[in-house]
Write a protein that holds these residues in place. Structure first.
Motif, short mmCIF file in Angstrom:
data_model
loop_
_atom_site.label_atom_id
_atom_site.label_comp_id
_atom_site.label_asym_id
_atom_site.label_seq_id
_atom_site.Cartn_x
_atom_site.Cartn_y
_atom_site.Cartn_z
N PRO A 21 0.83 -1.21 0.00
CA PRO A 21 0.00 0.00 0.00
C PRO A 21 0.86 1.26 0.00
O PRO A 21 2.01 1.22 0.44
CB PRO A 21 -0.78 -0.11 1.31
N MET A 22 0.32 2.35 -0.51
CA MET A 22 1.04 3.62 -0.54
C MET A 22 0.94 4.27 0.84
O MET A 22 -0.16 4.45 1.36
CB MET A 22 0.41 4.54 -1.59
N LEU A 23 2.08 4.56 1.45
CA LEU A 23 2.12 5.21 2.76
C LEU A 23 2.70 6.60 2.61
O LEU A 23 3.62 6.81 1.83
CB LEU A 23 2.99 4.40 3.72
N PHE A 24 2.16 7.56 3.35
CA PHE A 24 2.71 8.90 3.31
C PHE A 24 2.53 9.56 4.68
O PHE A 24 1.78 9.08 5.53
CB PHE A 24 2.08 9.75 2.20
N ALA A 25 3.26 10.64 4.91
CA ALA A 25 3.27 11.32 6.20
C ALA A 25 2.16 12.36 6.27
O ALA A 25 1.97 13.13 5.33
CB ALA A 25 4.62 11.99 6.43
N GLU A 26 1.44 12.38 7.39
CA GLU A 26 0.47 13.44 7.66
C GLU A 26 0.72 13.93 9.07
O GLU A 26 0.28 13.32 10.03
CB GLU A 26 -0.97 12.92 7.53
N ASP A 27 1.47 15.02 9.20
CA ASP A 27 1.80 15.58 10.50
C ASP A 27 2.05 17.07 10.30
O ASP A 27 3.04 17.45 9.66
CB ASP A 27 3.03 14.89 11.07
N GLU A 28 1.18 17.89 10.82
CA GLU A 28 1.29 19.34 10.61
C GLU A 28 2.55 19.94 11.23
O GLU A 28 2.99 21.01 10.82
CB GLU A 28 0.04 20.04 11.16
N GLN A 29 3.13 19.26 12.22
CA GLN A 29 4.33 19.78 12.88
C GLN A 29 5.62 19.34 12.17
O GLN A 29 6.68 19.84 12.47
CB GLN A 29 4.38 19.31 14.33
N ILE A 36 6.03 12.04 -2.65
CA ILE A 36 5.82 10.88 -3.51
C ILE A 36 5.19 11.45 -4.76
O ILE A 36 4.05 11.91 -4.74
CB ILE A 36 4.89 9.85 -2.84
N GLU A 37 5.95 11.46 -5.84
CA GLU A 37 5.55 12.14 -7.07
C GLU A 37 4.19 11.71 -7.58
O GLU A 37 3.36 12.53 -7.95
CB GLU A 37 6.59 11.88 -8.16
N SER A 38 3.93 10.40 -7.63
CA SER A 38 2.72 9.89 -8.28
C SER A 38 1.43 10.29 -7.56
O SER A 38 0.38 10.35 -8.18
CB SER A 38 2.79 8.38 -8.42
N VAL A 39 1.49 10.58 -6.26
CA VAL A 39 0.28 10.97 -5.52
C VAL A 39 0.41 12.35 -4.89
O VAL A 39 -0.51 12.81 -4.22
CB VAL A 39 -0.08 9.92 -4.44
N GLU A 40 1.55 13.01 -5.08
CA GLU A 40 1.81 14.33 -4.54
C GLU A 40 1.50 14.42 -3.04
O GLU A 40 0.81 15.31 -2.57
CB GLU A 40 1.03 15.39 -5.32
N LYS A 41 2.02 13.43 -2.30
CA LYS A 41 1.88 13.37 -0.85
C LYS A 41 3.27 13.33 -0.23
O LYS A 41 4.22 12.87 -0.84
CB LYS A 41 1.11 12.12 -0.43
N PRO A 42 3.42 13.80 1.03
CA PRO A 42 4.72 13.80 1.68
C PRO A 42 5.29 12.39 1.84
O PRO A 42 4.64 11.50 2.38
CB PRO A 42 4.44 14.41 3.05
N TRP A 56 10.78 10.19 9.03
CA TRP A 56 9.86 9.20 8.45
C TRP A 56 10.07 9.15 6.95
O TRP A 56 10.22 10.17 6.29
CB TRP A 56 8.41 9.57 8.76
N PHE A 57 10.08 7.92 6.40
CA PHE A 57 10.32 7.72 4.97
C PHE A 57 9.27 6.77 4.41
O PHE A 57 8.92 5.78 5.05
CB PHE A 57 11.70 7.11 4.73
N ALA A 58 8.82 7.02 3.21
CA ALA A 58 7.84 6.16 2.55
C ALA A 58 8.50 4.94 1.92
O ALA A 58 7.81 4.05 1.45
CB ALA A 58 7.07 6.95 1.49
N THR A 59 9.81 4.88 1.90
CA THR A 59 10.51 3.77 1.26
C THR A 59 11.76 3.41 2.05
O THR A 59 12.38 4.29 2.64
CB THR A 59 10.91 4.14 -0.19
N PRO A 60 12.13 2.12 2.07
CA PRO A 60 13.38 1.75 2.73
C PRO A 60 14.61 1.96 1.85
O PRO A 60 15.73 1.75 2.30
CB PRO A 60 13.19 0.25 3.02
N LEU A 61 14.42 2.36 0.59
CA LEU A 61 15.55 2.54 -0.33
C LEU A 61 15.93 4.01 -0.37
O LEU A 61 15.40 4.79 -1.16
CB LEU A 61 15.17 2.04 -1.73
#
Length: 148
Positions: A21-29, A36-42, A56-61
């Motif tokens: 699944p696509m994971l991304f960061a949501e934290d206002e602070q 993440i280019e394809s979904v334009e999310k952090p 925090w990273f969306a990928t281990p690479l």
């Protein structure tokens, strides 16, 4: 588990590279360092809270230079073995190598077993170390199990 893939590629336009699944960061602070280019999310974020520094990273690479810069920002002097990357949070650890090899992994002494979350394999310590088989460029995700 069993979450369907989302739209996103592993850095190329080849659909065989789709992952989820696509994971991304949501934290206002948090400070956002990358999208993440394809979904334009952090996809890369960090924040400092007093003496604590969280990244925090969306990928281990991750690129070694990025890891070194984040470690420096957090006040850590990074020692790295060329070709191998280790990172984690709490009881979760990810290992990756540029080469296919068996590595000796020594987590904190209270760790009794490690579980490979991708295969379900449980590995028991031998003299305080775990032997982990790595395949070149395939990350391994481990959960540490503490002694009771």
């Amino acid at each position: 588990r069993d979450v369907p893939p989302r739209e996103g590629t592993a850095g190329n336009d080849d659909q065989r590279g789709v992952y989820g699944p696509m994971l991304f960061a949501e934290d206002e602070q948090a400070q956002i360092l990358g999208q993440i280019e394809s979904v334009e999310k952090p996809g890369i974020a960090y924040k400092s809270q007093g003496q604590r520094f969280d990244a925090w990273f969306a990928t281990p690479l991750l690129m070694p230079r990025l890891l070194a810069n984040l470690a420096l920002q957090a006040g850590v002097h990074l020692y790295a073995e060329p070709g191998n990357v280790v990172f984690g949070s709490g009881r979760l650890i990810s290992l990756k190598s540029d080469d296919t090899q068996a590595v000796e992994f020594k987590p904190r002494p209270s760790t009794e077993k490690v579980e490979n979350l991708l295969t379900g394999e449980m590995i028991t310590a031998s003299n305080g170390a775990f032997e982990i088989d790595l395949v070149a460029n395939d990350p391994v995700l481990l959960r540490l199990h503490e002694k009771l």
